[in-house]
Design a protein around this motif. Sequence first.
Motif, PDB file in Angstrom:
ATOM      1  N   VAL A 162      -7.148  -4.419   3.689  1.00 16.07           N
ATOM      2  CA  VAL A 162      -8.102  -5.533   3.777  1.00 16.07           C
ATOM      3  C   VAL A 162      -8.217  -6.229   2.422  1.00 16.07           C
ATOM      4  CG1 VAL A 162     -10.441  -6.223   4.417  1.00 16.07           C
ATOM      5  CG2 VAL A 162      -9.372  -4.266   5.559  1.00 16.07           C
ATOM      6  N   GLU A 163      -8.281  -5.448   1.343  1.00 12.48           N
ATOM      7  CA  GLU A 163      -8.445  -6.039   0.006  1.00 12.48           C
ATOM      8  C   GLU A 163      -7.226  -6.874  -0.402  1.00 12.48           C
ATOM      9  OE1 GLU A 163      -9.336  -2.592  -2.318  1.00 12.48           O
ATOM     10  OE2 GLU A 163     -11.501  -2.754  -1.924  1.00 12.48           O
ATOM     11  N   THR A 180       0.850  -1.194   0.000  1.00 12.19           N
ATOM     12  CA  THR A 180       0.000   0.000   0.000  1.00 12.19           C
ATOM     13  C   THR A 180       0.886   1.243   0.000  1.00 12.19           C
ATOM     14  OG1 THR A 180      -0.074  -0.048   2.419  1.00 12.19           O
ATOM     15  CG2 THR A 180      -1.866  -1.146   1.245  1.00 12.19           C
ATOM     16  N   ILE A 218     -17.193  -8.387   6.124  1.00 10.58           N
ATOM     17  CA  ILE A 218     -16.822  -8.805   4.766  1.00 10.58           C
ATOM     18  C   ILE A 218     -18.047  -9.450   4.134  1.00 10.58           C
ATOM     19  CG2 ILE A 218     -15.147 -10.083   3.379  1.00 10.58           C
ATOM     20  CD1 ILE A 218     -13.737  -8.199   5.285  1.00 10.58           C
ATOM     21  N   TRP A 262     -18.234  -8.064  -1.673  1.00 13.43           N
ATOM     22  CA  TRP A 262     -16.829  -7.636  -1.564  1.00 13.43           C
ATOM     23  C   TRP A 262     -15.898  -8.806  -1.902  1.00 13.43           C
ATOM     24  CZ3 TRP A 262     -14.344  -5.069   3.407  1.00 13.43           C
ATOM     25  CH2 TRP A 262     -13.165  -4.409   3.011  1.00 13.43           C
ATOM     26  N   ASN A 269      -7.125   1.354   6.780  1.00 13.90           N
ATOM     27  CA  ASN A 269      -6.893   1.513   5.347  1.00 13.90           C
ATOM     28  C   ASN A 269      -7.605   0.368   4.615  1.00 13.90           C
ATOM     29  OD1 ASN A 269      -5.826   1.559   2.735  1.00 13.90           O
ATOM     30  ND2 ASN A 269      -3.754   2.063   3.403  1.00 13.90           N
ATOM     31  N   LYS A 270      -8.618   0.678   3.800  1.00 17.28           N
ATOM     32  CA  LYS A 270      -9.415  -0.352   3.121  1.00 17.28           C
ATOM     33  C   LYS A 270      -8.563  -1.218   2.191  1.00 17.28           C
ATOM     34  CE  LYS A 270     -13.467  -0.961   0.126  1.00 17.28           C
ATOM     35  NZ  LYS A 270     -14.470  -0.261  -0.718  1.00 17.28           N
ATOM     36  N   LYS A 271      -7.544  -0.615   1.573  1.00 21.21           N
ATOM     37  CA  LYS A 271      -6.699  -1.353   0.632  1.00 21.21           C
ATOM     38  C   LYS A 271      -5.979  -2.513   1.325  1.00 21.21           C
ATOM     39  CE  LYS A 271      -4.795  -1.870  -3.459  1.00 21.21           C
ATOM     40  NZ  LYS A 271      -5.604  -2.290  -4.623  1.00 21.21           N
ATOM     41  N   VAL A 282     -14.763  -5.419  11.194  1.00 23.65           N
ATOM     42  CA  VAL A 282     -14.796  -5.307   9.728  1.00 23.65           C
ATOM     43  C   VAL A 282     -15.764  -6.356   9.202  1.00 23.65           C
ATOM     44  CG1 VAL A 282     -13.442  -5.382   7.608  1.00 23.65           C
ATOM     45  CG2 VAL A 282     -12.396  -4.546   9.723  1.00 23.65           C
TER      46      VAL A 282
END
Length: 478
Positions: free
Chosen positions: A58-59, A19, A284, A288, A54-56, A282
């Motif tokens: 998790v992705e 990231t 999921i 997603w 930071n969402k990224k 969080v």
Amino acid sequence: MKKQYETVIGLEVHVELATKTKIFCGCSTAFGAAPNTHTCPVCTGMPGSLPVLNKKVVELALSVGLAADCEINRICKFDRKNYFYPDNPQNYQISQLYLPLCHDGHITIETASGRKDIRIHEIHMEEDAGKLIHDEWEDCSLVDYNRSGVPLIEIVSEPDMRSAEEVIAYLERLRLLIQYLGASDCKLQEGSMRADVNLSVREAGSDGLGTRTEMKNLNSFKAISRAIEGEKLRQIEILEAGKRVIQETRRWDDNKEYSFAMRSKEDAKDYRYFPDPDLLPVVIDEEWIREVRNSLPELQPEKMERYQKEYGLSGYDSRIITESRKLSDLFEQTTALCGLPKKTANWLIGETSRLMKENAVEADQLIFSPGHLASLIKLTESGSINTTIAKEVFEKIFKEDIEPEQYVKENGLLMVNDDSILEETIEAVLAANPQTVEEYRSGKTKVISFLVGQVMKQMKGKANPGKVNEILREKLEI
């Protein structure tokens, strides 16, 4: 009869995610900045500062979990892992214990013993700690908090490995998978991939587990392999002496090839985990997961299969090229430009690999463009330059990414195909080597290679060897 022992190994692999910003703040994650320049109140643990996920992160963690066939917890939470150390500014680390993001996956490895699934117990997200720099000259330790808060995933395997060979195969497979996903560059030398080895020994045939030790400070596959062999022998010697192995964390010294005790090994209860009150759970959802799954790139096994079907490459060539995402991208882009997949593969597997080894360059450090390699292949195939000159030109492409056609013209390297010039040079070589001519005519036809070499030397390598050979045979057989 001497007892036989079996090694039981599990790994905790920490991977820094790719990231641009940290896991709970907006500070940069770029490597190599001046100490303490990528910091803010959040990642230095200032009172009153609050983390924002930071969402990224998790992705990327999700992508690794899905690629490793993990189950995904639809609700996951962050916990505080409490410990006191100078590189840990909050005096706790935000991690996941009770509800990690991923669990129950596997990685398939291949060794001389065959294929084997290494089970993954869990993959959880957490923040990295800072870094201590020990100044021996001033006899003090300095703290750099640039790394504090850099996002990590910790991939915890089951104790399924039995040898250093299996461990290295697992780490190589894991690294390749993560690099293909673009989740991390996995550079061990920069600390973006780190492995802690949990190892115990037991009598062969036993189902029970011995007392394990954890080894840290392992920054290369060679060091990991040596550490496993060294620790295995150390534990066997202790058991053979009738003593008991102590559960502890040990530091491996690769120069001395020995591990040293650091501290007694902690259990989860020693860290006094509790849910982080500043971070919400969080959630999921299926949509997603579907989005992340659909975004997964083509991975190595699928690429290998496609290269054999689509490009007609051998299994060996396909495997070598796909062992690096950078090399596979170069292969596909160059082939699209020149239309010659086998020639492209030969250049990547042959000259590129040779120069990488000679110059200590990793695949992701290659600077030459697919267009310049494609242009060189076309020049060679059209007969504009021969293989010897092509290799010389490629060295310039490899190091400086020069435009090959322009370089060949400017340096007068285009091949001479004028028959009159070739015949004139060949006549001169034959006249200068009458004994060799007689040997050829008396049946020692292998000497023609010497004559070809003399002609190529006179032409400064700019003649077509095939044409030289053809004209030489005509004249020698008159």
